[in-house]
Design a protein around this motif. Structure first.
Motif, PDB file in Angstrom:
ATOM      1  N   LYS A  64      -4.261   9.011  -2.802  1.00 23.10           N
ATOM      2  CA  LYS A  64      -5.003  10.035  -2.322  1.00 23.10           C
ATOM      3  C   LYS A  64      -6.262  10.313  -3.111  1.00 23.10           C
ATOM      4  O   LYS A  64      -7.142  10.767  -2.420  1.00 23.10           O
ATOM      5  CB  LYS A  64      -4.053  11.417  -2.089  1.00 23.10           C
ATOM      6  N   GLU A  65      -6.051  10.511  -4.426  1.00 20.94           N
ATOM      7  CA  GLU A  65      -7.328  10.768  -4.976  1.00 20.94           C
ATOM      8  C   GLU A  65      -8.301   9.686  -4.744  1.00 20.94           C
ATOM      9  O   GLU A  65      -9.566   9.925  -4.649  1.00 20.94           O
ATOM     10  CB  GLU A  65      -6.775  10.806  -6.624  1.00 20.94           C
ATOM     11  N   LYS A  68      -9.820  10.299  -1.571  1.00 26.46           N
ATOM     12  CA  LYS A  68     -10.856  11.556  -1.686  1.00 26.46           C
ATOM     13  C   LYS A  68     -12.213  10.887  -2.239  1.00 26.46           C
ATOM     14  O   LYS A  68     -13.192  11.470  -1.812  1.00 26.46           O
ATOM     15  CB  LYS A  68      -9.966  12.545  -2.832  1.00 26.46           C
ATOM     16  N   MET A  71     -14.483   9.623   0.153  1.00 30.05           N
ATOM     17  CA  MET A  71     -14.927  10.357   1.237  1.00 30.05           C
ATOM     18  C   MET A  71     -16.481  10.980   0.953  1.00 30.05           C
ATOM     19  O   MET A  71     -16.636  11.041  -0.102  1.00 30.05           O
ATOM     20  CB  MET A  71     -13.878  11.706   1.528  1.00 30.05           C
ATOM     21  N   LYS A  76     -14.415  15.818   2.491  1.00 33.53           N
ATOM     22  CA  LYS A  76     -14.028  16.421   1.443  1.00 33.53           C
ATOM     23  C   LYS A  76     -13.907  17.777   1.543  1.00 33.53           C
ATOM     24  O   LYS A  76     -12.536  18.296   1.508  1.00 33.53           O
ATOM     25  CB  LYS A  76     -14.594  16.099   0.095  1.00 33.53           C
ATOM     26  N   TYR A  79     -11.091  18.306   4.443  1.00 34.30           N
ATOM     27  CA  TYR A  79      -9.968  17.924   3.959  1.00 34.30           C
ATOM     28  C   TYR A  79      -9.277  19.166   2.777  1.00 34.30           C
ATOM     29  O   TYR A  79      -8.177  19.594   3.011  1.00 34.30           O
ATOM     30  CB  TYR A  79      -9.819  16.538   3.013  1.00 34.30           C
TER      31      TYR A  79
END
Length: 152
Positions: A64-65, A68, A71, A76, A79
């Motif tokens: 997930k990091e 991110k 993005m 971001k 989200y």
């Protein structure tokens, strides 16, 4: 290659023989030791499952990091706002579930002999008093202002 395959099979057979010998010796010692072995096996399996869950959770967090990082700034922010909204909804659901559990636990008559409905009335009165106190603290009033009709 065939020789390597044969040696692997031989090793497997030898390990099976050792395991069967250990099981036979354990069964000779008594049933209490086999029960202990089963408990240890169950505990070790639970520990492995927990370790695997932690590992997969950690990998998911890392994924997930990384996602991110890839993005755009706009994505971001979107989200982050989505995650905030989801967290808020979860918090509301948790509060409602907690209240439901409290009510279900108090369905029966309590020590004072109050029925469920009496307990509910008391609870609502208490919540109302707390709300009135909050209003008083900020200098507001709970009562509605009477609107006066204008005369023509």
């Amino acid at each position: 290659e065939e020789a390597e395959a044969m040696t692997d099979e031989d090793q497997d057979n030898r390990s099976r023989e050792r395991l069967s010998e250990e099981e036979e010796s354990d069964s000779d010692e008594g049933s209490s030791s086999s029960e202990e072995v089963e408990e240890v096996d169950e505990a070790s399996e639970e520990a492995l499952v927990d370790a695997n869950k932690k590992k997969t959770r950690k990998e998911d967090d890392e994924a997930k990091e990384l996602a991110k990082l890839m993005m755009s700034k706009k994505a971001k922010r979107l989200y982050g706002r989505m995650q905030y909204g989801i967290a808020e909804k979860r918090a509301k659901v948790d509060i409602l579930k907690r209240k439901r559990e409290e009510i279900e636990q108090s369905r029966e008559k309590d020590k004072a002999g109050r029925t469920f409905n009496k307990q509910k009335v008391d609870r609502l009165k208490k919540e109302r008093r707390e709300l009135e106190k909050q209003y008083d603290d900020i200098g507001a009033s709970m009562s509605k202002k009477k609107s006066r009709k204008k005369r023509k």
